[in-house]
Design an enzyme around this catalytic site. Structure first.
Site, PDB file in Angstrom:
ATOM      1  N   GLU A   6     103.837  26.626  46.973  1.00  0.00           N
ATOM      2  CA  GLU A   6     105.210  26.093  46.939  1.00  0.00           C
ATOM      3  C   GLU A   6     105.262  24.563  47.056  1.00  0.00           C
ATOM      4  OE1 GLU A   6     107.707  29.831  48.810  1.00  0.00           O
ATOM      5  OE2 GLU A   6     106.467  28.641  50.165  1.00  0.00           O
TER       6      GLU A   6
ATOM      7  N   GLY B 298     112.686  37.290  47.820  1.00  0.00           N
ATOM      8  CA  GLY B 298     113.033  38.567  47.214  1.00  0.00           C
ATOM      9  C   GLY B 298     114.524  38.594  46.915  1.00  0.00           C
TER      10      GLY B 298
ATOM     11  N   MET C 195     111.428  34.156  54.570  1.00  0.00           N
ATOM     12  CA  MET C 195     110.939  34.143  55.949  1.00  0.00           C
ATOM     13  C   MET C 195     111.058  32.800  56.673  1.00  0.00           C
ATOM     14  SD  MET C 195     107.599  36.623  55.302  1.00  0.00           S
ATOM     15  CE  MET C 195     107.157  36.711  57.017  1.00  0.00           C
ATOM     16  N   GLU C 196     111.699  31.811  56.072  1.00  0.00           N
ATOM     17  CA  GLU C 196     111.716  30.485  56.717  1.00  0.00           C
ATOM     18  C   GLU C 196     113.062  29.769  56.742  1.00  0.00           C
ATOM     19  OE1 GLU C 196     109.543  31.032  54.040  1.00  0.00           O
ATOM     20  OE2 GLU C 196     107.807  31.648  55.235  1.00  0.00           O
TER      21      GLU C 196
ATOM     22  N   ASP D 104     110.359  38.592  43.559  1.00  0.00           N
ATOM     23  CA  ASP D 104     110.224  40.050  43.675  1.00  0.00           C
ATOM     24  C   ASP D 104     111.561  40.678  44.001  1.00  0.00           C
ATOM     25  OD1 ASP D 104     110.351  40.515  46.826  1.00  0.00           O
ATOM     26  OD2 ASP D 104     109.204  38.697  46.446  1.00  0.00           O
TER      27      ASP D 104
HETATM   28  N1  SAH Z   1      99.725  36.450  52.814  1.00  0.00           N
HETATM   29  C1  SAH Z   1     100.775  35.656  52.258  1.00  0.00           C
HETATM   30  C2  SAH Z   1     102.077  35.877  52.999  1.00  0.00           C
HETATM   31  C3  SAH Z   1     103.226  35.685  52.107  1.00  0.00           C
HETATM   32  S1  SAH Z   1     104.677  36.232  52.884  1.00  0.00           S
HETATM   33  C4  SAH Z   1     100.398  34.188  52.249  1.00  0.00           C
HETATM   34  O1  SAH Z   1     100.360  33.526  53.308  1.00  0.00           O
HETATM   35  O2  SAH Z   1     100.155  33.681  51.166  1.00  0.00           O
HETATM   36  C5  SAH Z   1     105.845  35.934  51.606  1.00  0.00           C
HETATM   37  C6  SAH Z   1     106.342  34.537  51.470  1.00  0.00           C
HETATM   38  O3  SAH Z   1     107.225  34.480  50.360  1.00  0.00           O
HETATM   39  C7  SAH Z   1     107.151  34.042  52.665  1.00  0.00           C
HETATM   40  O4  SAH Z   1     106.917  32.669  52.853  1.00  0.00           O
HETATM   41  C8  SAH Z   1     108.606  34.335  52.273  1.00  0.00           C
HETATM   42  O5  SAH Z   1     109.463  33.253  52.587  1.00  0.00           O
HETATM   43  C9  SAH Z   1     108.586  34.589  50.765  1.00  0.00           C
HETATM   44  N2  SAH Z   1     109.050  35.904  50.299  1.00  0.00           N
HETATM   45  C10 SAH Z   1     109.012  36.273  48.983  1.00  0.00           C
HETATM   46  N3  SAH Z   1     109.445  37.544  48.834  1.00  0.00           N
HETATM   47  C11 SAH Z   1     109.765  38.010  50.073  1.00  0.00           C
HETATM   48  C12 SAH Z   1     110.243  39.263  50.553  1.00  0.00           C
HETATM   49  N4  SAH Z   1     110.460  40.297  49.738  1.00  0.00           N
HETATM   50  N5  SAH Z   1     110.470  39.383  51.895  1.00  0.00           N
HETATM   51  C13 SAH Z   1     110.227  38.354  52.731  1.00  0.00           C
HETATM   52  N6  SAH Z   1     109.749  37.157  52.315  1.00  0.00           N
HETATM   53  C14 SAH Z   1     109.521  36.960  51.001  1.00  0.00           C
END
Ligand code: SAH
Length: 230
Positions: free
Chosen positions: A13, A79, A173-174, A197
């Site tokens: 990102e 998402g 998530m942020e 997604d």
């Molecule tokens: N193992 C991965 C974790 C990714 S978590 C890594 O560190 O590369 C997913 C990330 O994308 C988070 O930062 C969140 O903000 C975003 N995200 C995308 N789709 C999401 C969903 N369906 N639910 C929650 N967060 C999502």
């Protein structure tokens, strides 16, 4: 002098933006690299916070206290929670909520005690600017509530619950952690989140397939936004 903070959670990102920064120097605080320089002719501090609300909050607070940013934008992937946003489309925050904040034994779900708010409002000026940038770029986008929590949302049950409880259009998530830090520090904030997604069903396959392109679109919108202001 305005200094714009840009936060992405993951390397994918921030990679494009980082490669375009001019006159950049890096300072590391609490394990996070803060890249201080200019982007599209504007003073910018860019950081990859790490995933989740705690990393996002400490990144935002450090940007404000140590690097003196006067506004923050969060750029990344999410998402979708609405049929109006498909993979590659853009969600712009009008407000952020923390869907995993729950003191509901006595309070409404999502209420953040102390400030007693559920919705953390985005800065309307930045949200309007992002709206115009997306319209000019011909990108399908919606302004709405973005829901954050320390969970990768992947079940229809959780997705439906978040929509019915918060009327949110995207989940990640942020953003709401950064929004809370910005609110208490009176720093303007908005989030750009490009859909990676569907937050249900084949979410893992979608996410792995589309995260890079979605992150690139988000960086492109952030760059167009900076350019439009310069
Ligand atoms: N193992 C991965 C974790 C990714 S978590 C890594 O560190 O590369 C997913 C990330 O994308 C988070 O930062 C969140 O903000 C975003 N995200 C995308 N789709 C999401 C969903 N369906 N639910 C929650 N967060 C999502």
């Amino acid at each position: 002098m305005q200094i714009t903070g840009i936060i992405g959670a993951m390397d994918v990102e921030v990679a494009i933006l980082r490669s375009m920064m001019k006159n950049a120097r890096t300072e590391t605080v609490s394990g996070i690299d803060f890249i201080i320089g200019s982007l599209e002719g504007r003073r910018v501090v860019l950081a990859r916070s790490g995933v989740g609300k705690v990393f996002a909050a400490l990144c935002a607070q450090t940007m404000i206290l140590k690097f003196g940013v006067t506004e923050i934008v969060n750029s990344g992937v999410a998402g979708t929670l609405t049929p109006e946003l498909h993979i590659g489309d853009v969600a712009i925050s009008t407000a952020c909520v923390q869907h995993d904040m729950d003191t509901s034994a006595g309070d409404p779900v999502g209420l953040i005690s102390g400030i007693n708010m559920i919705e953390l409002p985005a800065d309307t000026k930045i949200a309007d600017e992002l709206d115009r940038v997306c319209a000019a770029a011909n990108v399908n986008h919606r302004l709405g509530v973005i829901a954050s929590g320390d969970q990768f949302v992947h079940t229809t049950e959780r997705r439906v619950w978040i929509v019915s409880t918060f009327n949110a259009s995207a989940v990640e998530m942020e953003a709401a952690a950064i929004a809370q830090v910005c609110f208490v520090n009176k720093i303007p904030f908005a989030a750009i989140r490009v859909i990676s997604d569907e937050a249900s069903g084949d979410v893992k396959i979608d996410y792995m397939t589309f995260v890079k392109a979605a992150a690139a679109t988000s960086s492109d919108i952030a760059l167009r936004w900076l350019r439009a202001r310069a």
